[in-house]
Scaffold this motif. Structure first.
Motif, PDB file in Angstrom:
ATOM      1  N   ASP A   1       0.822  -1.216   0.000  1.00  0.00           N
ATOM      2  CA  ASP A   1       0.000   0.000   0.000  1.00  0.00           C
ATOM      3  C   ASP A   1       0.857   1.267   0.000  1.00  0.00           C
ATOM      4  OD1 ASP A   1      -2.534  -1.153  -0.122  1.00  0.00           O
ATOM      5  OD2 ASP A   1      -2.692  -1.354   2.050  1.00  0.00           O
ATOM      6  N   GLY A   2       1.899   1.282   0.842  1.00  0.00           N
ATOM      7  CA  GLY A   2       2.767   2.455   0.903  1.00  0.00           C
ATOM      8  C   GLY A   2       3.505   2.669  -0.408  1.00  0.00           C
ATOM      9  N   TYR A   3       3.985   1.583  -1.003  1.00  0.00           N
ATOM     10  CA  TYR A   3       4.623   1.676  -2.324  1.00  0.00           C
ATOM     11  C   TYR A   3       3.644   2.271  -3.337  1.00  0.00           C
ATOM     12  CZ  TYR A   3       5.866   0.315  -7.020  1.00  0.00           C
ATOM     13  OH  TYR A   3       6.105   0.363  -8.370  1.00  0.00           O
ATOM     14  N   GLY A   4       2.399   1.764  -3.330  1.00  0.00           N
ATOM     15  CA  GLY A   4       1.390   2.262  -4.270  1.00  0.00           C
ATOM     16  C   GLY A   4       1.081   3.725  -4.070  1.00  0.00           C
ATOM     17  N   PHE A   5       1.062   4.158  -2.810  1.00  0.00           N
ATOM     18  CA  PHE A   5       0.792   5.561  -2.491  1.00  0.00           C
ATOM     19  C   PHE A   5       1.879   6.471  -3.073  1.00  0.00           C
ATOM     20  CE2 PHE A   5       1.738   9.053   0.497  1.00  0.00           C
ATOM     21  CZ  PHE A   5       0.587   9.814   0.305  1.00  0.00           C
TER      22      PHE A   5
ATOM     23  N   ALA B   1      -3.777   5.136   6.907  1.00  0.00           N
ATOM     24  CA  ALA B   1      -2.839   6.111   7.472  1.00  0.00           C
ATOM     25  C   ALA B   1      -1.527   5.456   7.866  1.00  0.00           C
ATOM     26  CB  ALA B   1      -3.461   6.795   8.688  1.00  0.00           C
ATOM     27  N   ARG B   2      -1.591   4.244   8.386  1.00  0.00           N
ATOM     28  CA  ARG B   2      -0.366   3.546   8.795  1.00  0.00           C
ATOM     29  C   ARG B   2       0.557   3.357   7.600  1.00  0.00           C
ATOM     30  NH1 ARG B   2      -0.956   0.967  13.809  1.00  0.00           N
ATOM     31  NH2 ARG B   2       0.877  -0.284  13.319  1.00  0.00           N
ATOM     32  N   ALA B   3      -0.003   2.916   6.472  1.00  0.00           N
ATOM     33  CA  ALA B   3       0.810   2.706   5.276  1.00  0.00           C
ATOM     34  C   ALA B   3       1.357   4.022   4.751  1.00  0.00           C
ATOM     35  CB  ALA B   3      -0.021   2.002   4.202  1.00  0.00           C
ATOM     36  N   VAL B   4       0.526   5.065   4.760  1.00  0.00           N
ATOM     37  CA  VAL B   4       0.940   6.381   4.260  1.00  0.00           C
ATOM     38  C   VAL B   4       2.049   6.962   5.123  1.00  0.00           C
ATOM     39  CG1 VAL B   4       0.169   8.781   4.021  1.00  0.00           C
ATOM     40  CG2 VAL B   4      -1.212   6.921   3.063  1.00  0.00           C
ATOM     41  N   ILE B   5       1.877   6.928   6.434  1.00  0.00           N
ATOM     42  CA  ILE B   5       2.882   7.486   7.342  1.00  0.00           C
ATOM     43  C   ILE B   5       4.215   6.745   7.198  1.00  0.00           C
ATOM     44  CG2 ILE B   5       3.520   7.752   9.775  1.00  0.00           C
ATOM     45  CD1 ILE B   5       0.514   8.322  10.312  1.00  0.00           C
ATOM     46  N   ALA B   6       4.161   5.425   7.170  1.00  0.00           N
ATOM     47  CA  ALA B   6       5.397   4.635   7.030  1.00  0.00           C
ATOM     48  C   ALA B   6       6.125   4.995   5.739  1.00  0.00           C
ATOM     49  CB  ALA B   6       5.066   3.138   7.055  1.00  0.00           C
ATOM     50  N   SER B   7       5.381   5.154   4.653  1.00  0.00           N
ATOM     51  CA  SER B   7       6.023   5.443   3.364  1.00  0.00           C
ATOM     52  C   SER B   7       6.544   6.877   3.318  1.00  0.00           C
ATOM     53  CB  SER B   7       5.046   5.186   2.213  1.00  0.00           C
ATOM     54  OG  SER B   7       3.925   6.037   2.281  1.00  0.00           O
ATOM     55  N   LEU B   8       5.815   7.820   3.912  1.00  0.00           N
ATOM     56  CA  LEU B   8       6.279   9.209   3.933  1.00  0.00           C
ATOM     57  C   LEU B   8       7.577   9.347   4.737  1.00  0.00           C
ATOM     58  CD1 LEU B   8       2.919  11.175   4.398  1.00  0.00           C
ATOM     59  CD2 LEU B   8       4.379  11.150   2.354  1.00  0.00           C
ATOM     60  N   ILE B   9       7.662   8.638   5.858  1.00  0.00           N
ATOM     61  CA  ILE B   9       8.894   8.661   6.653  1.00  0.00           C
ATOM     62  C   ILE B   9      10.041   8.043   5.850  1.00  0.00           C
ATOM     63  CG2 ILE B   9      10.035   7.655   8.683  1.00  0.00           C
ATOM     64  CD1 ILE B   9       7.346   7.995  10.167  1.00  0.00           C
TER      65      ILE B   9
ATOM     66  N   GLY C   1      11.474  10.424   3.293  1.00  0.00           N
ATOM     67  CA  GLY C   1      12.157  11.609   3.796  1.00  0.00           C
ATOM     68  C   GLY C   1      11.327  12.840   4.058  1.00  0.00           C
ATOM     69  N   VAL C   2      10.015  12.696   4.290  1.00  0.00           N
ATOM     70  CA  VAL C   2       9.209  13.854   4.675  1.00  0.00           C
ATOM     71  C   VAL C   2       9.661  14.312   6.068  1.00  0.00           C
ATOM     72  CG1 VAL C   2       6.882  14.595   5.337  1.00  0.00           C
ATOM     73  CG2 VAL C   2       7.213  13.273   3.248  1.00  0.00           C
ATOM     74  N   PRO C   3       9.944  15.603   6.252  1.00  0.00           N
ATOM     75  CA  PRO C   3      10.546  16.049   7.513  1.00  0.00           C
ATOM     76  C   PRO C   3       9.602  16.050   8.710  1.00  0.00           C
ATOM     77  CG  PRO C   3      10.146  17.923   6.062  1.00  0.00           C
ATOM     78  CD  PRO C   3       9.867  16.703   5.259  1.00  0.00           C
ATOM     79  N   GLU C   4       8.300  16.205   8.461  1.00  0.00           N
ATOM     80  CA  GLU C   4       7.332  16.301   9.560  1.00  0.00           C
ATOM     81  C   GLU C   4       5.975  15.815   9.068  1.00  0.00           C
ATOM     82  OE1 GLU C   4       4.979  20.066  11.265  1.00  0.00           O
ATOM     83  OE2 GLU C   4       7.094  20.093  11.869  1.00  0.00           O
ATOM     84  N   ILE C   5       5.270  15.057   9.906  1.00  0.00           N
ATOM     85  CA  ILE C   5       3.941  14.563   9.547  1.00  0.00           C
ATOM     86  C   ILE C   5       2.948  15.033  10.602  1.00  0.00           C
ATOM     87  CG2 ILE C   5       2.502  12.519   9.171  1.00  0.00           C
ATOM     88  CD1 ILE C   5       5.122  11.089   8.286  1.00  0.00           C
ATOM     89  N   ARG C   6       2.014  15.871  10.169  1.00  0.00           N
ATOM     90  CA  ARG C   6       0.961  16.362  11.065  1.00  0.00           C
ATOM     91  C   ARG C   6      -0.253  15.452  10.901  1.00  0.00           C
ATOM     92  NH1 ARG C   6       1.779  22.485   8.732  1.00  0.00           N
ATOM     93  NH2 ARG C   6       3.887  22.802   9.575  1.00  0.00           N
ATOM     94  N   LEU C   7      -0.782  14.998  12.017  1.00  0.00           N
ATOM     95  CA  LEU C   7      -1.815  13.969  11.980  1.00  0.00           C
ATOM     96  C   LEU C   7      -3.025  14.386  12.811  1.00  0.00           C
ATOM     97  CD1 LEU C   7      -2.639  11.010  11.238  1.00  0.00           C
ATOM     98  CD2 LEU C   7      -1.444  10.289  13.326  1.00  0.00           C
TER      99      LEU C   7
END
Length: 279
Positions: free
Chosen positions: A108-112, A139-147, A150-156
């Motif tokens: 899922d994260g790869y696909g995102f 959200a779990r897949a998205v957050i893991a892939s964004l981290i 190299g996304v510097p900050e994730i607001r949730l």
């Protein structure tokens, strides 16, 4: 006596599963690449899951996709779990290996990320903060892939704050939780905005988070793809944002699984989208 080769079978397991677009997608690829194989939907109850998965390889299945409500449960039934599936706490893909072992993965994260890269070519992970709406499995897949990219900050922000806090405790200090009533404020200077909730989906509550603070330079994407152009995407486009619909994530997450099962890496192109949309 002619010894016929076994025709590879794959499918999607869930309950309910009749709404899934995956059979249309994989059948399109099987026909496009002239592969002798089949992909079928299977409605399987939780109580039958272990027995069904154990039986499928014996019937010629090379693997299955897994959807709600089985994505977490199948991890315990697998012999091998990838790091990303373990991190997300769910699997969407099972590969039945020739040695008899069951391999669980989460694409899922790869696909995102692949969807963003294809449909927002100028997008860069490091450009600024990401704002994520919702704290469920998506959200779990998205957050893991964004981290990972190299996304510097994730607001949730999530309607139930403790679910968001649980994700922060798992994914660490890059995740900053905002109150649901203040969700609109976390969009300020965010360069990536992601709706992972069901808000705006057909039959679900409307998306009502105010977008006043949204920058026209942000890339906005919605995991919802029914409708394809959600309220969030329409409003963000009116502001001037690049918008990316959720269908591409479905298409891209399927490609690695198809390759593992059938030996060919499929291309996610306009013909693929048209096939899934029934165009």
């Amino acid at each position: 006596m002619i010894d016929h080769p076994r025709i590879p079978l794959a499918g999607v397991i869930g309950s309910p599963v009749a709404h899934s677009k995956s059979p249309r997608l994989h059948t399109h690829w099987l026909k496009t690449y002239d592969i002798r194989g089949y992909y079928i939907p299977m409605d399987v109850a939780q109580s039958d899951l272990k027995e069904v998965i154990a039986a499928l390889p014996k019937a010629g299945f090379v693997g299955v996709n897994v959807t709600i409500p089985h994505k977490e449960t199948v991890l315990a039934l697998a012999d091998v779990v990838t790091d990303r599936a373990a991190l997300i706490g769910a699997a969407n893909t099972l590969i039945f290996r020739k040695d008899g072992r069951i391999h669980a993965d989460n694409t899922d994260g790869y696909g995102f990320i692949a969807n963003l890269k294809q449909n927002a070519p100028g997008w860069t992970a490091s450009a600024g903060p990401a704002a994520v709406i919702g704290a469920g499995g998506g959200a779990r897949a998205v957050i893991a892939s964004l981290i990972e990219v190299g996304v510097p900050e994730i607001r949730l922000a999530n309607r139930t704050r403790n679910r968001a806090e649980a994700l922060r405790s798992e994914f660490g200090a890059k995740v900053i939780v905002h109150d649901w009533v203040q969700a609109g404020n976390m969009l300020e200077d965010a360069t990536t905005v992601v709706n992972t909730s069901s808000l705006g989906m057909e039959g679900k509550p409307e998306f009502r988070i105010p977008l006043d603070a949204l920058s026209p330079k942000a890339v906005v994407t919605d995991l919802v793809y029914t409708p394809l152009r959600t309220t969030l995407l329409e409003q963000a486009a009116a502001i001037g944002c690049v918008t990316v619909d959720g269908l591409g994530m479905l298409l891209h997450q399927a490609a690695p699984a198809f390759e593992r099962w059938f030996g060919t890496r499929p291309e996610v192109d306009q013909a693929t989208r048209d096939a899934v949309l029934g165009a």
